[in-house]
Design an enzyme around this catalytic site. Structure first.
Site, PDB file in Angstrom:
ATOM      1  N   ARG A  91      10.636   2.545  -2.071  1.00 15.11           N
ATOM      2  CA  ARG A  91       9.072   1.526  -2.874  1.00 15.11           C
ATOM      3  C   ARG A  91       8.542   1.853  -1.556  1.00 15.11           C
ATOM      4  O   ARG A  91       8.199   2.624  -0.586  1.00 15.11           O
ATOM      5  CB  ARG A  91       9.841  -0.050  -1.728  1.00 15.11           C
TER       6      ARG A  91
ATOM      7  N   GLU B 193       1.244   0.028  -6.730  1.00 15.55           N
ATOM      8  CA  GLU B 193       0.718   0.896  -8.063  1.00 15.55           C
ATOM      9  C   GLU B 193      -0.200  -0.084  -8.726  1.00 15.55           C
ATOM     10  O   GLU B 193       0.139  -0.821  -9.040  1.00 15.55           O
ATOM     11  CB  GLU B 193       2.196   1.012  -8.360  1.00 15.55           C
TER      12      GLU B 193
ATOM     13  N   HIS C  77       6.104   7.300 -10.606  1.00 16.37           N
ATOM     14  CA  HIS C  77       7.364   6.037 -10.337  1.00 16.37           C
ATOM     15  C   HIS C  77       7.912   6.220 -11.210  1.00 16.37           C
ATOM     16  O   HIS C  77       8.197   5.119 -12.702  1.00 16.37           O
ATOM     17  CB  HIS C  77       6.804   4.372 -10.490  1.00 16.37           C
TER      18      HIS C  77
END
Length: 323
Positions: free
Chosen positions: A233, A262, A280
């Protein structure tokens, strides 16, 4: 399945495969976001399950007095207030195992991209520079002889470790407590591990306990040949400290698949040639996302048909109460 299909709420975006399968078993209800202000009285009184991809705060849960289950799309469920769900007796499920191997593959690919600068080498070719200017520069780093420290050693961490073994690399790990039966060296603190290795792969959940734990002190300990890879993360890494460490040569390179805010990536990281960046995509293959979607729906089906979810998270090991 009980008489009358359970109503399952989907707040915001969700995998198309989940959306396609839900009507076969449930009565889906849709809202634009997990915002209590969007919930009507009819929804509040009738919804017994939620399928979510993203955040689900406590106040949203509390809008549904008959809520029984929250099926989370993803192995990480830090966006769901599982502690609050546990207090309410609501089971939370996630999608472990089905994405383990895919994320581990991505971690290794990102590591190789970072140390060998393969994305930059491909651009050198595509831009015609090989033909015009000659060979791409020798990569200053190599995977050979590296010692890798895993920050986190759950399912995905173990899968990464198995792959690293096949490369003949030394492996260490940092977790709160040692895992029995492993020959990898355990470190009780992240800084101590950083001092002993030259590569760190981050694969811990994004919790308050892990927030910005990869900080300036840890990066300093990692050293000038150090490489940081993050497939966990984005909140785990202090991005400003990382950019500064890379700019000053405190560490050599970084590979990041996740970011704190993000989809926005700090300009300071975008500007650095020593950083390999991915949007991601750790588990982002069609096959893996289909398996994740199926597990979301299968958890809901199992809950209402058998009274037990397939993959409840540790905080909510509940079974269904029958009338």
């Amino acid at each position: 399945m009980p008489h009358g299909r359970p109503r399952i709420l989907v707040p915001g975006r969700m995998s198309k495969r989940v959306l396609d399968r839900l009507p076969d078993h449930f009565a889906p209800v849709f809202v634009a976001a997990a915002d209590p202000a969007l919930i009507t009285a009819g929804m509040a009184s009738s919804v017994s399950g939620v399928a979510v991809q993203g955040k689900l705060p406590a106040d949203f849960m509390d809008a549904f007095p008959s809520l029984e289950i929250i099926a989370n799309f993803g192995v990480g469920y830090d966006g769901v207030d599982a502690a609050h769900a546990a207090k309410r007796g609501v089971v939370v499920t996630n999608t472990p195992d089905v994405l383990t191997e895919e994320v581990a593959d991505t971690a290794i690919g990102l590591l190789i991209n970072t140390v060998r600068q393969l994305p930059a080498a491909e651009q050198w070719l595509r831009q015609g520079r090989w033909a015009k200017e000659g060979a791409f520069a020798l990569s200053p780093l190599t995977l050979r002889g590296r010692t890798v420290g895993l920050y986190g050693l759950g399912r995905i961490g173990l899968a990464i470790a198995r792959r690293l073994e096949s490369f003949g690399l030394s492996i260490a790990y940092h977790t709160r407590t040692p895992r029995p039966g492993l020959f990898y060296r355990h470190f009780s603190t992240l800084k101590a591990m950083a001092e002993a290795v030259d590569t760190i792969i981050v694969i811990v959940p994004g919790t308050e306990a892990t927030r910005r734990t990869v900080n300036a002190e840890v990066l300093q300990a990692l050293g000038p040949q150090g490489v940081l890879i993050n497939v966990g993360r984005g909140t785990t890494v202090d991005e400003a400290a990382l950019a500064d460490a890379l700019q000053r040569g405190v560490i050599a390179a970084a590979g990041l698949d996740v970011f704190e805010n993000e989809p926005y990536v700090p300009d300071a990281l975008l500007a650095l040639p020593t950083v390999s960046l991915l949007p991601h995509v750790g588990s982002a293959s069609q096959a893996t996302r289909n398996a994740m979607a199926d597990l979301v729906v299968d958890n809901l089906i199992a809950w209402f048909e058998t009274g037990a979810a397939l993959t409840p998270v540790d905080e909510t090991p509940f079974t269904r109460k029958t009338a």
